[in-house]
Design a protein around this motif. Structure first.
Motif: not given
Lengths: 825, 219
Positions: A289-290, A279, A282-283, A374-375, B162, A286-287, B87, B83-85, B93, B108, B91, A377-379
């Motif tokens: 990713s921004f 968990k 994953y969290r 973060l990768l 992506d 995601i964090y 998907f 940057s921002g993503f 929460m 954050l 994704h 989440l992409i693959r």
């Protein structure tokens, strides 16, 4: 502030989920247990300190089992400002047909030097303080003894041929604390009253209460060390408290219990950690990713864990406060005046220790978390496994706890060895069964080969689950088994004992009276073994205090005189456990044999020189053999034995220990025998079993509480195991159903999975339990390990059944959702 | 100030136990803020890897990548913070509701007005009445709209997407596409999209095709 709020919100949200709840409850339970232990221990230590300050009855006390010579008394009196001589002896007091064993304190006119005695006119009467003990011709009885003998103030009591007036009910003496945790019934008499009677027994103690300033105390201490090596010395300040050793040993036992409990808790936490890590990964991804940095992410994860720990501290403190209050209330029966005192520093130290332990357990997960990317989440990315670091950290944290709480290294070592063996067996079994099953299933159709294939793919996760359940089973089984066997041993004592009256001490001149009395009452003397009272004072020339500082039950017993017996041949109820039994040549008389656990606990080796104080003389023996009890041939066995040729060299009265069988009508005639020989120590088996029942009651109370804790933690482990793997199982079932398998097939597949898991875990648990029994029963508990195979197999089947049932129920519940739901998860 | 990502003669490969798989060889390209770029190509061509390298998530096997923000050359850490993503799998929460998900990046970053800003964004994307709904109570399109808003809410310099419409039907895809490009235009950030969708690629100012290890301007 915003981040802190977010951390707090996340923590609370996590705690509301099943994994969070299991983790919180496990941590809380462990912390509450350790806090309660610390606080109770702190209160007792404070009580002991306070009592020592106020209640020693003097500035210092010298106690010896050998009476001091006149010149020694003269020297002592010359150095002290004042002394009071007291003799303590165990006798049987009689009144009509009533009799009771009691500890008689024979005091002089100076007693006590400091403090006051508390007496009254009746057991329930108002207490009043007095400065001096009973006058000549008087006896004071404590309330329980007076009640038991049906005597009241003003009645008369015969002691041998002396007639004494019961002048008061004795409530308290200022040197009472020196009796330690003894709950013996007490009586007090003036020395002058007993001039005409001899009350010498092997366990008599002479106690000198001494008033002296600090300089004089130092001089007396130096003198006593040289002149009275077998004596114990207690000072009001800076001395070792008589009860402290007992309590330290109790703490050590509880320490071992906490090691086992903690191990179980660690297993439950490890299982919930697996989900927690997924968990958090994953969290944090995601964090990221921004734009949140890894460092911030890790701080958030740490903060969330910390808040969870603080929540556990808050709940555990409340629980510990309640448990602490209840335990103190119960202990006030043993330690009158004991108070609930919240020792904040000790509590903080315990919280700190648990924090370090939990952090150690969590560390592998945190290290894994630093690799959250973060990768992912992409693959899909490789997460690697970290079973070994988790296992290592688990063992390290348990070792830290063992270092902090236990000093019985042999017992702790044996526990950890059994656990390690069980883990190794489970790892080997898991890998062998699953890999061989997978190999067998290749090229075969059906659900069982597929079950092996799936388990092979999840080998690391499966190993962790099996080890967790297996360890839980091992600790649970061992606790239940030892409780059952202890109870059976205690209950069976009456059946295995040789005779129904035990002669615990008889003097040589009493033997004839015993035989005569036995003849007239149709009783039979079953066995009588001679011994002398001897006190071990040094090992290889080092005094006992210098030789061994670590407290243990064996050391505590050896600080008092023990029974030293002699025999040329190995007694029928003994077997040679090591070394070489002596040849009966007269020149080899200075040899000695002891029991193996005494050797282990005291760190003795063959060839060591043991010096004993016997009736004031020092005798040296070389340790050449060890003997152990074996069933059959009587129940009396001695810790130490020397060749029969040693006896003529020892100048000390012979005493006897043995047993008798009394017919029903002979019991009432016992008081006549005691009236003639008050020092004769006879213990009716009924009284012995009553004492055992009392002890059993306390043991049952402690072990029941302990087993309750173990059961709760075992349930946590099971819940964590189900909860930790349920998401994987749901996903697997969803995929299989989407491929056309029926619900019944999925259930069968789950059944194979859980059945194999439970079988390997149960097999590991039983092998571990067997090993623990083999290692510990004989050496630590003095029990012969005789495993009940039927009981073990039944337990194995119950465990497998329970685990399968719970797994089956969880799977059935999951299958009630639709395929779409399952895939969506 | 000019913000840009420069890919200079980058090559990338990965190794399996049996062989080395070459993804691309000596690619060069510059991505600037304010521009929208689509990368298309067949599955397995290395589009996602190229996106990860451009975003500073991983380093290329060969060649260099440099990031310039506000005229200064910055490292990958700084770049990722800017940057921002978005998907393919959204994704969001799962334990947070829509407004919490949207406010998360701002919180954050310590923004005290996080919820006000998030509420205004929810209004903008037409999901105001869904504020207290959890992801599993939302449709795929609604989830992706929130994910798009979440990527833009903290005003990054670059957005990497992506396969953002890979899980959506044509109609919902169009709505999400429009939202992404509107937001990019409004905030002036650079938008890099990896996609199979021709419709989505056509909306970008520039479209590159990655195939057989080469990068070419798509027709």
């Amino acid at each position: 502030m915003s981040k802190l709020k977010l951390v707090a919100e996340n923590s609370l949200r996590d705690l509301a989920h099943s994994d969070g709840r299991i983790s919180l409850l496990t941590q809380t339970l462990l912390l509450a247990f350790l806090l309660t232990l610390t606080l109770t221990s702190g209160s007792i230590q404070t009580y002991l300190r306070t009592n020592l300050d106020q209640m020693l009855g003097s500035d210092m006390v010298i106690e010896s089992h050998t009476p001091l010579t006149d010149s020694q008394i003269e020297t002592l009196q010359g150095m002290a400002a004042g002394t009071s001589r007291t003799v303590l002896t165990n006798i049987t007091l009689t009144s009509g047909t009533n009799w009771e064993r009691a500890q008689l304190k024979i005091v002089d006119s100076n007693y006590p030097l400091q403090g006051t005695l508390q007496i009254g006119q009746a057991p329930s009467a108002q207490q009043r303080p007095v400065q001096r003990g009973p006058s000549e011709g008087e006896i004071w009885l404590d309330s329980r003894l007076a009640t038991k003998l049906r005597l009241k103030v003003g009645d008369r009591l015969n002691l041998g041929e002396i007639d004494l007036l019961v002048a008061a009910i004795l409530f308290h003496e200022p040197d009472r604390i020196l009796e330690g945790h003894s709950v013996a019934k007490r009586a007090m008499v003036h020395r002058a009253s007993l001039d005409a009677v001899s009350l010498d027994t092997a366990k008599s103690r002479t106690r000198f209460l001494i008033a002296a300033d600090e300089t004089a105390q130092g001089a007396i201490e130096d003198w006593a060390k040289k002149a009275l090596p077998a004596a114990t010395l207690t000072k009001k300040y800076g001395g070792q408290h008589p009860l402290a050793g007992f309590w330290t040993r109790t703490e050590n036992f509880l320490g071992l219990a906490s090691v086992i409990l903690f191990f179980l808790g660690a297993v439950a936490l490890d299982m919930t950690n697996r989900r927690w890590l997924a968990k958090m990964r994953y969290r944090l991804a995601i964090y990221a990713s921004f734009g949140t940095s890894n460092r911030t992410g890790m701080l958030i994860a740490l903060g969330e864990w910390l808040i969870g720990f603080l929540a556990c501290v808050a709940i555990a403190c409340s629980l510990a406060a309640i448990a602490f209050g209840l335990i103190i209330q119960d202990l006030q029966g043993y330690f009158p005046g004991l108070e609930v005192g919240w020792d904040s520093l000790a509590a903080l130290k315990t919280i700190g220790l648990v924090f370090v332990l939990m952090l150690t357990l969590q560390l592998p997960s945190f290290i894994q978390l630093t690799r959250a990317s973060l990768l992912s989440l992409i693959r899909s990315t490789s997460e690697g496994n970290y079973v070994w670091s988790r296992l290592a950290m688990g063992l390290i944290s348990v070792a830290i706890l063992a270092i902090a709480y236990s000093d019985n290294w042999l017992l702790t070592g044996m526990t950890l060895t059994a656990i390690t063996i069980a883990i190794t067996v489970m790892i080997i079994l898991t890998w062998a069964v699953i890999r061989l099953g997978d190999r067998w299933g290749r090229g075969k159709a059906g659900l069982l080969p597929f079950a092996f294939f799936i388990m092979r793919q999840r080998l690391f996760a499966k190993s962790a689950q099996i080890m967790g359940l297996g360890l839980c089973g091992l600790l649970l089984l061992f606790t239940l088994m030892s409780m059952r066997d202890f109870r059976a041993m205690m209950e069976g004592y009456g059946r295995t004992h040789d005779g129904n009256l035990m002669i615990s001490e008889a003097q040589e001149n009493q033997i004839e009276a015993i035989h005569t009395w036995a003849k007239t009452t149709n009783s039979s003397v079953r066995s009588l073994r001679p011994y002398v009272s001897a006190q071990l004072i040094s090992v290889n020339g080092k005094s006992l205090a210098d030789y061994m500082q670590k407290p243990s039950d064996t050391l505590a017993t050896l600080k008092d005189p023990i029974r030293l017996s002699w025999s040329d041949t190995l007694p029928a109820n003994n077997r040679l456990a090591g070394g070489k039994w002596w040849q009966p040549e007269p020149e080899n008389w200075q040899q000695i044999s002891t029991e193996p656990e005494v050797m282990t606990d005291m760190g003795l080796r063959y060839g060591d020189t043991l010096t004993y104080d016997i009736s004031g003389e020092a005798y040296e023996f070389t340790l050449v053999a060890s003997h152990a009890f074996k069933p059959g041939g009587g129940s009396i066995t001695f810790w130490f034995q020397v060749p029969a040729t040693a006896r003529p060299h020892i100048d000390a009265p012979t005493r006897y220990m043995g047993s008798m069988e009394l017919p029903e009508r002979a019991w009432v005639a016992l008081s006549q025998l005691w009236q003639q020989h008050p020092t004769l120590s006879l213990v009716p088996l009924k009284e012995l079993t009553d004492r055992f029942d009392q002890t059993l009651g306390i043991v049952t109370k402690i072990t029941s509480g302990y087993a309750g804790m173990i059961l709760i933690l075992a349930l946590f482990v099971l819940a964590a195991s189900i909860s930790g793997f349920s998401a994987d199982d749901r996903q697997k079932n969803g995929l299989l159903m989407s491929m056309g398998l029926r619900k019944s097939d999925c259930l069968r597949l789950n059944f194979y999975d859980w059945g194999l898991t439970a079988f390997i875990a149960a097999a590991g648990a039983i092998i571990g339990t067997w090993m623990s029994g083999e290692l510990m029963y004989q050496s630590q508990f003095g029990l012969t390990y005789d495993p009940d195979v039927l009981w073990l197999i039944s337990t194995l089947l119950i465990m497998i059944g329970l685990v399968c049932f719970v797994g089956f129920a969880a799977c059935r519940h999951a299958l009630n959702s639709s395929v779409r739901d399952l895939l969506a998860e | 100030m000019q913000n840009k990502i420069e890919l200079k003669r980058i090559s990338h490969h990965f190794d399996t136990s049996e062989e080395r798989i070459e993804l691309f060889h000596e690619l060069s390209h510059t991505i600037c803020s304010g521009e929208t770029l689509a990368i298309v190509g067949p599955s397995g061509a290395g589009k996602s890897s190229l996106l990860s390298i451009a975003a500073g998530l991983e380093a290329p096997s060969e060649g260099t990548v440099s990031f310039t923000i506000d005229g200064n050359q910055v490292d990958t850490l700084y770049m990722r913070a800017s940057s921002g993503f978005i998907f393919q799998q959204f994704h969001l929460m799962p334990e947070l509701d829509a407004i919490d998900n949207l406010a998360l990046p701002l919180r954050l970053k310590g923004n005290k007005a996080a919820y006000d800003i998030a509420a205004s964004w929810l209004d903008n994307i037409g999901l105001k009445d869904r504020a207290r709904h959890r992801p599993h109570q939302l449709s795929g399109g609604e989830q992706q709209r929130i994910a798009v808003a979440r990527a833009f809410v903290s005003k990054p310099q670059f957005i990497f997407a992506d396969e953002p419409t890979g899980n959506l039907d044509a109609r919902t895809s169009a709505s999400v596409t429009s939202l992404m490009f509107d937001c990019a235009l409004e905030t002036g950030c650079g938008l890099v999209i990896v996609t199979h969708s021709k419709e989505l690629a056509a909306c970008a100012q520039k479209s590159l095709r990655l195939e057989a290890g080469r990068l070419e301007v798509a027709a």
